[in-house]
Design a protein around this motif. Sequence first.
Motif: not given
Length: 299
Positions: A118-121, A201-207, A212-213
């Motif tokens: 679910t959180m893999l950029d 670092k490959d999850f940073q956008d989703n983190l 934000w959510v």
Amino acid sequence: MIPLKAATFLKKNSFILGLLLAIVVSDLLISWWNPMVSSRRFYKNDFTKTLYHHSWSQSGPVFFGNSAVTGAYIEEKSDAHLVEMGLSYGKITDLKGILENHLYQVRDELVIGIDVHTMLDPLETDPTYQWFKPWYQPYVYTYRDYFRDSGEEFVRNLRKGSLAYEPRWIDKELYPGRKDDAFLQSKWTEYDKRFGAMTLKDFQDNLDALQWVIRYAKEQQLPLRVIWMPWNKGYADPPYVASLKEAVNGQLKNAGVPVLDLMHTYDPKYFHDLVHLNREEGAPIFTKEVDTWLKSLGK
């Protein structure tokens, strides 16, 4: 009056300007028609399918996630009556896109299911999701592959003297039965090859999207809950899971968000594959467990 130079320019370029105006007006009309949503001649993504199966309502309590949520949560058998918004390849960045673009108003409760993907950029996604279309990009250009597919079908049938068409699939994919060990091992090897070397670092956008959510839910006074979705414990966790869970749980703990960890709860017999519970046995148990947990939070 129009200045002479402007009038001359308009006269010299009247054909081009007229053509440009026709293109703009045509695109506005097609965008208003929105056939990717409204016409069964065109492919439907999982967000559109969610709306379709809820009479096009765009508000309600939501259980968001990827296909693991679709497979595991049986909405019609749940006492919580959450809208099952599992999206194929869905990520937290997609949830942010939905909320930022006001495509759905989550009310009463937001439950997020997070599985190992679910959180893999870098995970590929469905390019037709509505929040991906830039406002300035022409509708027909954005969905050109799907217009071509529908157009080719129309021409083939027209040659046969028919205007009939094959309605595009409107149901989400479910996961009945159980795959054999050879298939499961091949999927584990595939996942490991594609994602095994991933780091935080490959999850940073989703983190960042999760943070934000969390802020959004607080501002909207929206109860937020998170569930770690089941993984087939007959196979080793992906190497990045431990560090990812630590980072995510840290965010959730700081925000006081309730968490239910079901990642290693269910025996392999309840799975269709590595990440999807089977519909016959796994999904009913999961749905009841989620209901029980949500009721306990309500008290």
